[in-house]
Design an enzyme around this catalytic site. Structure first.
Site, short mmCIF file in Angstrom:
data_model
loop_
_atom_site.label_atom_id
_atom_site.label_comp_id
_atom_site.label_asym_id
_atom_site.label_seq_id
_atom_site.Cartn_x
_atom_site.Cartn_y
_atom_site.Cartn_z
N GLU A 23 4.01 -6.61 1.54
CA GLU A 23 3.42 -6.99 0.24
C GLU A 23 3.31 -5.79 -0.68
OE1 GLU A 23 -0.39 -8.63 1.26
OE2 GLU A 23 0.48 -10.20 2.52
N GLY B 123 3.57 -3.63 -3.87
CA GLY B 123 3.66 -3.81 -5.31
C GLY B 123 3.99 -2.49 -5.97
N ARG B 124 3.07 -1.53 -5.81
CA ARG B 124 3.23 -0.24 -6.47
C ARG B 124 4.55 0.44 -6.12
NH1 ARG B 124 -1.29 3.04 -7.82
NH2 ARG B 124 -2.46 1.86 -6.26
N ARG C 36 -5.77 3.36 -15.79
CA ARG C 36 -5.92 4.02 -14.50
C ARG C 36 -6.62 5.39 -14.57
NH1 ARG C 36 -2.47 5.32 -11.35
NH2 ARG C 36 -3.49 4.50 -9.49
N CYS D 73 -13.12 4.51 -29.12
CA CYS D 73 -14.41 5.14 -29.41
C CYS D 73 -15.28 5.33 -28.18
CB CYS D 73 -15.15 4.30 -30.44
SG CYS D 73 -14.10 3.95 -31.84
N GLU D 74 -14.80 6.01 -27.19
CA GLU D 74 -15.65 6.46 -26.10
C GLU D 74 -14.94 7.61 -25.40
OE1 GLU D 74 -15.76 3.91 -22.40
OE2 GLU D 74 -15.39 2.35 -23.89
N TYR E 209 -9.86 5.25 -12.38
CA TYR E 209 -9.76 5.86 -11.05
C TYR E 209 -9.58 7.38 -11.10
CZ TYR E 209 -8.01 1.04 -10.27
OH TYR E 209 -7.82 -0.32 -10.25
N TYR F 12 0.34 -1.46 -12.20
CA TYR F 12 -1.06 -1.49 -12.64
C TYR F 12 -1.23 -0.82 -14.01
CZ TYR F 12 -1.37 -2.67 -7.71
OH TYR F 12 -1.17 -3.26 -6.49
N GLY G 200 0.75 -1.24 0.00
CA GLY G 200 0.00 0.00 0.00
C GLY G 200 0.78 1.29 0.00
N1 LLP Z 1 -1.58 -7.07 -0.65
C1 LLP Z 1 -2.89 -7.18 -0.89
C2 LLP Z 1 -3.68 -8.14 -0.10
C3 LLP Z 1 -3.51 -6.38 -1.87
O1 LLP Z 1 -4.80 -6.49 -2.10
C4 LLP Z 1 -2.73 -5.46 -2.63
C5 LLP Z 1 -3.32 -4.61 -3.66
C6 LLP Z 1 -1.35 -5.38 -2.35
C7 LLP Z 1 -0.82 -6.20 -1.36
C8 LLP Z 1 -0.45 -4.46 -3.10
O2 LLP Z 1 -0.78 -3.13 -2.92
P1 LLP Z 1 0.22 -1.98 -3.40
O3 LLP Z 1 1.48 -2.10 -2.58
O4 LLP Z 1 0.52 -2.21 -4.84
O5 LLP Z 1 -0.52 -0.74 -3.16
N2 LLP Z 1 -5.36 -1.30 -9.58
C9 LLP Z 1 -5.24 -0.31 -8.54
C10 LLP Z 1 -4.57 -0.86 -7.30
C11 LLP Z 1 -5.24 -2.10 -6.73
C12 LLP Z 1 -4.56 -2.67 -5.51
C13 LLP Z 1 -5.19 -3.95 -5.09
N3 LLP Z 1 -4.55 -4.62 -3.99
C14 LLP Z 1 -4.52 0.92 -9.07
O6 LLP Z 1 -4.16 0.95 -10.25
O7 LLP Z 1 -4.35 1.90 -8.36
#
Ligand code: LLP
Length: 435
Positions: free
Chosen positions: A288, A290-291, A327, A358-359, A331, A387, A238
């Site tokens: 965990e 990701g981003r 995105r 086309c939107e 969002y 993402y 997160g």
């Molecule tokens: N762990 C769990 C249980 C999660 O559901 C997620 C993300 C992460 C870790 C990783 O979160 P991060 O560190 O990447 O924030 N598509 C959306 C983001 C969806 C995130 C879903 N869960 C976007 O483009 O902003």
């Protein structure tokens, strides 16, 4: 911090001129900086120094095999959410024995596959899932290592679609019910209680919600350690990244010039607030993110097709569209758009930056001020590493974009642009229609 900057007037990724990438591989193309990923990975590790940490990179953010292998080489395990993601890690030449498997809807086949591959833990989201896992583990003759995802009911103060830790979200088991769920889990013959998990949301730019969640779940984790001997606490991902001044934020001077109150959350500040809360628990900590790992390590290159001057506004029409980077449409998120060839002598242009789909939702930015660019020139969408490709689609029968990895002065295609033939490979016309 990241490794995208102008060298002279040309935008570079590490030591690679991005115009050369666009010329060789065409556009739309995602380009990733290996060094930026490595820096982000080690900053997080250092930020949490003093704890025993295992980073489980959330590959939903970006699951390109080259990136997975790069992260595995750095010592990452993975946060997985589907059988396909498990297979990607294996295909990247890594294993899943330190990785975790999350998700509210794990199928029987996915659970079986994860257990067969020796997953470190399944992150359980409901009581019925617990029963299903127990049953499958029994048929395999193993004990399934699990943790329960608790929902701490904390407002992550982020976009509604990516908030996950409120009691009205579909995720986890409410903290008040979690003790009962562990008690039930402990009675299952084929379940081994290994840890506890939480994740409150994505793109968090302040530390407060993380602190609140750890303060809520920490005492519960301590009880679980005493009662069941759990060994870890996964605090989820997160950590947010900079979108608005994305290019400038590559420069340490940009950070230094910001008054501390306006500084977006850094791994150092995240660690400084959380380590004192986590260390007394004596548990291993799983992350965990990701981003944070890949978000600012990637850009999307696109070509300008037309500058259309409308009655009331201008439209910069690109060859990238919402199918390549969804995105903004999904969002309302902001991605900075910069020219690959900078020319400070040119006048600024105010335009809607749009794709060819086309939107009207196929719009990356409204009334954005950008250096004037014309047909055949290229732009880069900053902070598109997370993402971006993973949420891309083939809407309008557009081919999935290419992906390129930069390492120093080298760049390599790590995912070829899709071809028309592979796009239609699974489709067929029934004999009954062939006349
Ligand atoms: N762990 C769990 C249980 C999660 O559901 C997620 C993300 C992460 C870790 C990783 O979160 P991060 O560190 O990447 O924030 N598509 C959306 C983001 C969806 C995130 C879903 N869960 C976007 O483009 O902003």
């Amino acid at each position: 911090m990241h490794h995208f900057r102008y060298v002279g007037q040309k935008l570079h990724c590490e030591s690679v001129d991005l115009a050369a990438v666009a010329q060789l591989y065409g556009t739309p193309t995602y380009v990733y900086s290996a060094q930026t990923m490595a820096d982000n990975f080690s900053r997080l590790a250092q930020g949490l120094a003093g704890l025993e940490v295992q980073q489980c990179y959330a590959l939903k953010a970006n699951s390109n095999l080259a990136l997975l292998r790069h992260l595995a080489n750095l010592g990452a395990a993975f946060d997985l959410v589907s059988g396909g993601e498990i297979r990607r890690v294996l295909a990247a030449g890594a294993d899943v024995r330190s990785s975790v498997f999350a998700g509210v809807g794990k199928t029987e086949a996915e659970i079986r596959f994860a257990l067969e591959q020796g997953i470190f833990a399944l992150h359980v989201e409901s009581e019925p899932e617990l029963e299903r896992i127990n049953h499958i583990a029994g048929t395999l003759g193993v004990r399934a290592p699990i943790s329960i995802r608790v929902n701490p009911d904390v407002d992550a103060n982020t976009h509604a679609k990516i908030t996950t830790g409120k009691s009205d979200n579909k995720f986890g088991i409410p903290l008040a019910q979690a003790a009962g769920a562990y008690e039930a889990a402990a009675k299952f013959k084929h379940i081994e209680l290994r840890g506890v998990q939480m994740h409150i949301g994505s793109q968090l730019t302040e530390v407060g919600p993380f602190v609140e969640a750890v303060e809520k779940v920490g005492p519960f984790a301590a009880q679980l350690k005493t009662r069941y001997g759990i060994t870890y606490f996964s605090i989820g991902g997160g950590l947010g990244i900079v979108y608005r001044d994305a290019l400038a934020s590559g420069d340490p001077a940009w950070w230094a010039a910001l008054p501390p109150a306006h500084r977006p959350l850094t791994p150092e500040a995240y660690g400084a607030a959380l380590v004192p809360l986590l260390r007394p628990l004596g548990l291993k900590v799983l992350l965990e993110h990701g981003r944070y790992i890949v978000g600012n390590a990637g850009v999307l290159l696109s070509r300008v097709e037309y500058l259309k001057r409308g009655a009331s506004r201008n439209f910069l029409v690109l060859d990238a569209a919402m199918n390549d980077l969804v995105r903004p449409a999904m969002y309302e998120s902001f991605h900075e758009v910069v020219p690959l060839q900078r020319d400070t002598a040119r006048p600024a242009l105010v335009a809607d930056i749009v794709g060819p789909i086309c939107e009207s939702g196929d719009c990356f930015a409204k009334a954005r001020q950008i250096q004037q660019v014309g047909e055949g020139e290229h732009v880069a969408f900053m902070s598109a590493g997370a993402y971006g490709y993973t949420m891309a689609s083939r809407y309008n029968s557009r081919l999935m974009p290419a992906e390129v990895l930069v390492q120093g002065s080298r760049f390599e295609l790590v995912n070829a642009r899709e071809t028309f033939e592979t796009m239609i490979a699974g489709e067929k016309i029934p004999a009954s229609l062939r006349h």
